[in-house]
Design a protein around this motif. Structure first.
Motif, PDB file in Angstrom:
ATOM      1  N   SER A 233      34.382  42.225  39.363  1.00 49.39           N
ATOM      2  CA  SER A 233      33.048  42.475  39.897  1.00 49.39           C
ATOM      3  C   SER A 233      32.791  41.641  41.146  1.00 49.39           C
ATOM      4  N   GLU A 234      31.880  42.118  41.971  1.00 45.41           N
ATOM      5  CA  GLU A 234      31.458  41.435  43.198  1.00 45.41           C
ATOM      6  C   GLU A 234      32.623  41.142  44.138  1.00 45.41           C
ATOM      7  N   LYS A 235      33.614  42.012  44.154  1.00 41.85           N
ATOM      8  CA  LYS A 235      34.811  41.768  44.970  1.00 41.85           C
ATOM      9  C   LYS A 235      34.723  42.524  46.292  1.00 41.85           C
ATOM     10  N   GLU A 236      34.858  41.802  47.401  1.00 38.62           N
ATOM     11  CA  GLU A 236      34.960  42.419  48.713  1.00 38.62           C
ATOM     12  C   GLU A 236      36.405  42.269  49.174  1.00 38.62           C
ATOM     13  N   ASN A 237      36.689  42.643  50.408  1.00 43.51           N
ATOM     14  CA  ASN A 237      38.036  42.497  50.938  1.00 43.51           C
ATOM     15  C   ASN A 237      38.488  41.048  50.795  1.00 43.51           C
ATOM     16  N   PHE A 238      39.614  40.835  50.134  1.00 41.49           N
ATOM     17  CA  PHE A 238      40.030  39.463  49.828  1.00 41.49           C
ATOM     18  C   PHE A 238      40.267  38.628  51.082  1.00 41.49           C
TER      19      PHE A 238
ATOM     20  N   ASN B 170      38.424  38.272  53.521  1.00 42.40           N
ATOM     21  CA  ASN B 170      37.171  37.624  53.909  1.00 42.40           C
ATOM     22  C   ASN B 170      36.961  36.284  53.211  1.00 42.40           C
ATOM     23  N   TYR B 171      37.728  36.021  52.166  1.00 44.51           N
ATOM     24  CA  TYR B 171      37.593  34.749  51.445  1.00 44.51           C
ATOM     25  C   TYR B 171      38.406  33.633  52.097  1.00 44.51           C
TER      26      TYR B 171
ATOM     27  N   LYS C 232      38.040  46.206  36.467  1.00 39.13           N
ATOM     28  CA  LYS C 232      37.839  45.876  37.873  1.00 39.13           C
ATOM     29  C   LYS C 232      37.064  44.572  38.024  1.00 39.13           C
TER      30      LYS C 232
ATOM     31  N   SER D 116      40.852  37.207  42.980  1.00 35.26           N
ATOM     32  CA  SER D 116      40.426  37.895  41.757  1.00 35.26           C
ATOM     33  C   SER D 116      40.322  36.933  40.580  1.00 35.26           C
TER      34      SER D 116
ATOM     35  N   ASP E  43      45.259  38.058  47.320  1.00 32.57           N
ATOM     36  CA  ASP E  43      44.300  38.889  46.596  1.00 32.57           C
ATOM     37  C   ASP E  43      44.196  38.438  45.146  1.00 32.57           C
TER      38      ASP E  43
END
Length: 253
Positions: free
Chosen positions: A173-178, A180-181, A171, A71, A67
């Motif tokens: 920005s533009e962060k989805e579930n890590f 998925n990366y 926070k 980030s 994660d």
């Protein structure tokens, strides 16, 4: 780094672990004051602390490295707080951003370096960070994934009545579930890179990854490189030098 002589605590800020929210809350509501630099290391504090301060309740944070890496990438990509385009933030001008990070910003934004290519290019050895220096000896470690509850537990152990729930600040920005990366094609590398650190701090890979054990080569390199990293992160180059926690405890390696 934040200290409170009234409440006898020290908060050591590790990057990307929610330290901005915690330090702000401590200073605003719980008699904390900032000392040294934001991400100063514990041994810096020991170099100037009084004997009584060295015995304060000491806590810091930790975060799943998978994660954390996502980030960091997104903060660079999105020019977080416009730091990468503000010359005052550059180390060459007295700021904190090194030329390495400025080059990464250029590569990610102007050359469209996606996370998959970024990860495969820059993450080839087992991951670690300077939590290695002393985190295992602190009185409490706040997990980013359980930050609000863990912060409440810190206050409880200090005998401090909480004023409110910990706010979310800074926070990404533009962060989805890590998760998925990390597509299938880079999972083997991710396991090699992150497994030893995750095992050390009791993090787990997604069940669907079916990770049974740590690669022995990865574990060996993590251990072998640890000595070098411990020395490097403890150098006085950034006004830091190795030191232990309280007399009854030793540095974790």
């Amino acid at each position: 780094m934040v200290i409170s002589d009234k409440n006898k605590y020290l908060f050591v800020e590790l990057f990307y672990t929610g330290s901005t929210a915690i330090s702000s809350e401590l200073c605003e509501l719980y008699d904390g004051k900032k000392i040294l630099r934001k991400h100063s290391r514990y041994h810096e504090f020991l170099a100037t602390a009084s004997e009584s301060q060295k015995k304060y309740f000491t806590f810091s944070g930790i975060r799943n490295p998978m994660d954390l890496v996502v980030s960091e990438y997104l903060k660079i990509k999105n020019n977080h707080k416009c730091r990468f385009t503000n010359p005052a933030e550059w180390r060459r001008n007295g700021g904190t951003l090194s030329d390495k990070f400025l080059e990464l910003y250029d590569e990610i934004t102007n050359k469209n370096l996606g996370f998959t290519d970024y990860f495969m290019k820059y993450f080839k050895m087992p991951y670690d960070n300077w939590s290695r220096l002393a985190h295992k000896n602190f009185d409490f470690i706040i997990r980013f994934e359980n930050m609000s509850n863990d912060f409440a537990e810190v206050l409880k152990q200090l005998g401090i009545e909480p004023k409110r729930e910990l706010p979310v600040v800074n926070k990404t920005s533009e962060k989805e579930n890590f998760i998925n990366y990390y597509p299938q094609e880079i999972r083997e590398r991710a396991i090699f890179v992150f497994a030893p650190f995750m095992k050390k701090w009791d993090y787990e890979f997604p069940p669907e990854w079916n990770v049974k054990k740590t690669n022995p080569v990865s574990s060996f390199l993590f251990s072998a490189l640890g000595t070098v990293r411990h020395f490097y992160w403890g150098r006085t180059k950034s006004k830091s030098s190795p030191a232990g926690k309280k007399d009854k405890k030793a540095i974790a390696t």
